[in-house]
Design an enzyme around this catalytic site. Structure first.
Site, PDB file in Angstrom:
ATOM      1  N   HIS A 286     -41.476 -13.637  -5.617  1.00 34.11           N
ATOM      2  CA  HIS A 286     -40.106 -13.615  -5.078  1.00 34.11           C
ATOM      3  C   HIS A 286     -39.212 -14.618  -5.812  1.00 34.11           C
ATOM      4  O   HIS A 286     -38.218 -15.083  -5.246  1.00 34.11           O
ATOM      5  CB  HIS A 286     -40.075 -13.931  -3.573  1.00 34.11           C
ATOM      6  CG  HIS A 286     -41.106 -13.194  -2.763  1.00 34.11           C
ATOM      7  ND1 HIS A 286     -40.836 -12.017  -2.105  1.00 34.11           N
ATOM      8  CD2 HIS A 286     -42.424 -13.455  -2.539  1.00 34.11           C
ATOM      9  CE1 HIS A 286     -41.934 -11.593  -1.487  1.00 34.11           C
ATOM     10  NE2 HIS A 286     -42.916 -12.439  -1.744  1.00 34.11           N
TER      11      HIS A 286
ATOM     12  N   SER B  66     -20.435 -20.581 -27.473  1.00 36.56           N
ATOM     13  CA  SER B  66     -19.264 -20.074 -26.772  1.00 36.56           C
ATOM     14  C   SER B  66     -18.032 -20.502 -27.552  1.00 36.56           C
ATOM     15  O   SER B  66     -17.982 -21.608 -28.090  1.00 36.56           O
ATOM     16  CB  SER B  66     -19.219 -20.668 -25.363  1.00 36.56           C
ATOM     17  OG  SER B  66     -17.896 -20.643 -24.868  1.00 36.56           O
TER      18      SER B  66
ATOM     19  N   LYS C 266     -22.253 -24.834 -24.689  1.00 31.27           N
ATOM     20  CA  LYS C 266     -23.079 -23.675 -24.330  1.00 31.27           C
ATOM     21  C   LYS C 266     -23.924 -23.128 -25.466  1.00 31.27           C
ATOM     22  O   LYS C 266     -23.556 -23.149 -26.622  1.00 31.27           O
ATOM     23  CB  LYS C 266     -22.199 -22.540 -23.787  1.00 31.27           C
ATOM     24  CG  LYS C 266     -21.590 -22.907 -22.458  1.00 31.27           C
ATOM     25  CD  LYS C 266     -21.118 -21.692 -21.726  1.00 31.27           C
ATOM     26  CE  LYS C 266     -22.298 -20.908 -21.186  1.00 31.27           C
ATOM     27  NZ  LYS C 266     -21.845 -19.658 -20.582  1.00 31.27           N
TER      28      LYS C 266
ATOM     29  N   GLU D 270     -30.136 -10.982 -23.561  1.00 28.81           N
ATOM     30  CA  GLU D 270     -29.273 -10.177 -22.685  1.00 28.81           C
ATOM     31  C   GLU D 270     -29.108  -8.762 -23.227  1.00 28.81           C
ATOM     32  O   GLU D 270     -29.105  -7.782 -22.472  1.00 28.81           O
ATOM     33  CB  GLU D 270     -27.896 -10.840 -22.549  1.00 28.81           C
ATOM     34  CG  GLU D 270     -27.951 -12.164 -21.813  1.00 28.81           C
ATOM     35  CD  GLU D 270     -26.634 -12.922 -21.944  1.00 28.81           C
ATOM     36  OE1 GLU D 270     -25.846 -12.891 -20.992  1.00 28.81           O
ATOM     37  OE2 GLU D 270     -26.381 -13.532 -23.002  1.00 28.81           O
TER      38      GLU D 270
END
Ligand code: ARG
Length: 467
Positions: free
Chosen positions: A166, A287, A293, A300
């Site tokens: 979970h 970024s 970042k 992704e």
């Protein structure tokens, strides 16, 4: 016009015998597949050479016709590879583009190539050959990914991290063990690829339009010349069947689904909050506005490509659903789905292999997290069963009280004092502390397939041999 394509109003030179005029522009637009099926040029030419060779051997065409056909096809392959071939939409597809050019090059003999075959068995052959080669490329790519995981698993057979259910901390495991879970998944994918290759390894050529042919062809000869195990056994099924494409897409969809789970873990693990891994600069981006970042774009995109690949499977299943036997033009819609899924899958596998080899494992962060969240609570309960003879349910209850106390005190289980533990249940003694560390927890899970480093090493050895 180049390649002998007909001019605007004339009927099609390949099948136009009974047609007085050419197709409407929209008809041509919806009908033509050349823009995507030119990808099959090499398979088409190889198939035609095998067919012509067989026709000559059987005395159906002359040896001189065969020689002209083979020479002409070889020239065409060179033209396509050199980029000098002009593809024509008027000629619909790769099969008719090649044949029309052959007629330009060698004249009358070209017309004999299509004896005892149809575009229906021809396209089934070309596409099968292509899918077979693609499955072999997939198998190689999966082997590379598996061996990347084995490398990381070997390095990290003892690196503790939290195991999750979970996505909540469950029990400590090792990073090597986690890597080996992916080895099992991609190992099954590789088996599915191999089965798909076995299933499709039958030659369609010679089924002709759907009923076979009156010419004395030798389908065993073409099958073995083209590297197939044997010819297909039913001419109707042969030109109706796209199971090989569906199996490729199924395997691709399952593999992509596995890749998306890995991608998701990489995304989560590389956040500052988790900090389990650091992606290499080679597989991340910055970024344009936030200088701090580092984004896991490749992971992704792998996660997203799963959508396309799974979509291709559903698209082709839907194309095939309810189609009457034998060939219907609907089946021309098979290729783009397979080509697109194949390209996406190849890229996704390569990206994941690169990422896995390049990423830095932050063992300190993993270890710290492994000990948080009372991850050794089950070990405490197991100790009560083993050392104090309590039934597991009772041990579970006692452990729950220890966790509640630690939570209240804001400490770990091993930071509770013996007096505090004895107050919960007097059977507890000093021995308990030996099972409360994450290393002890991991080392104790010696059951076959468990997370103990010795078990993980045994599984690594098994896979190294199997690769
Ligand atoms: N371009 C067609 C396809 O991809 C080739 C087969 C055409 N057969 C036919 N009977 N029209 O399916």
């Amino acid at each position: 016009m180049a390649n002998g394509s007909s001019d605007n109003q004339a009927s099609n030179q390949m099948w136009g015998g009974r047609f007085a005029s050419g197709p409407d522009a929209i008809m041509e637009e919806i009908n033509a597949s050349i823009d995507f099926d030119k990808k099959l040029y090499a398979e088409d030419i190889t198939g035609s050479i095998a067919h012509a060779t067989m026709l000559a051997k059987q005395g159906i065409i002359t040896e001189s016709d065969r020689d002209q056909i083979v020479a002409g096809l070889t020239t065409i392959r060179g033209e396509i590879e050199a980029g000098t071939f002009t593809f024509s939409r008027k000629l619909e597809d790769i099969h008719m583009n090649v044949e029309a050019r052959l007629a330009n090059l060698i004249g009358a003999a070209a017309g004999r190539l299509h004896t005892a075959r149809s575009r229906n068995d021809q396209v089934a052959l070309d596409f099968r050959l292509w899918v077979k080669a693609e499955l072999k490329r997939t198998e190689t790519a999966l082997t590379k990914l598996i061996s990347a995981f084995l490398t990381r698993a070997e390095e990290h057979a003892e690196t503790v991290m939290p195991g999750f259910t979970h996505l909540q901390t469950a029990q400590p495991v090792t990073f090597g063990h986690h890597c080996m879970a992916y080895v099992e998944m991609f190992g099954r994918d590789r088996e599915r690829v191999r089965h798909a290759i076995e299933h499709l390894d039958e030659s369609p050529i010679g089924a002709a339009a759907l009923a076979g042919t009156p010419y004395p062809i030798d389908r065993h000869m073409t099958a073995s010349a083209l590297g197939f195990r044997e010819p297909t056994r039913n001419s109707i099924d042969t030109v109706s069947d796209r199971d090989f494409a569906l199996e490729f897409l199924s395997v691709a969809a399952i593999t992509a689904t596995h890749l998306s789970r890995l991608a998701e873990e990489i995304v989560i693990w590389s956040t500052p909050q988790f900090g389990f891994i650091r992606l290499s600069d080679a597989f991340s981006t910055g970024s344009s506005i936030m200088p701090q970042k580092k984004n896991p774009d490749a992971a992704e995109l792998v996660r997203a490509k799963t959508g396309r690949i799974n979509g291709s499977l559903i698209a082709l299943l839907t194309v095939m659903k309810g189609l009457p036997l034998a060939y219907s033009k609907d089946m021309q819609e098979d290729k783009e789905q397979v080509f697109d899924a194949a390209e996406s899958l190849e890229l996704a596998l390569a990206a994941m292999t690169g990422m896995m080899l390049d990423l830095t494992v932050r063992t300190d962060r993993m270890k710290e997290a492994a000990g948080s969240g009372y991850s050794t609570a089950t070990d405490l309960a197991d100790w009560l069963v083993r050392e104090a003879g309590l039934p597991f349910r009772e041990a579970h209850h006692i452990t729950g009280r220890a966790v509640a106390l630690a939570e209240k005190r804001g400490c770990t289980l091993s930071e509770l004092t013996l007096d505090e533990l004895k107050a919960i249940n007097p059977v507890i003694n000093n021995g308990i502390y030996s099972v409360l560390t994450v290393e002890a927890s991991v080392a104790s899970r010696q059951s076959f397939g468990g997370t103990a480093p010795s078990q993980v090493r045994a599984q690594i050895a098994y896979w190294q041999k199997r690769l």
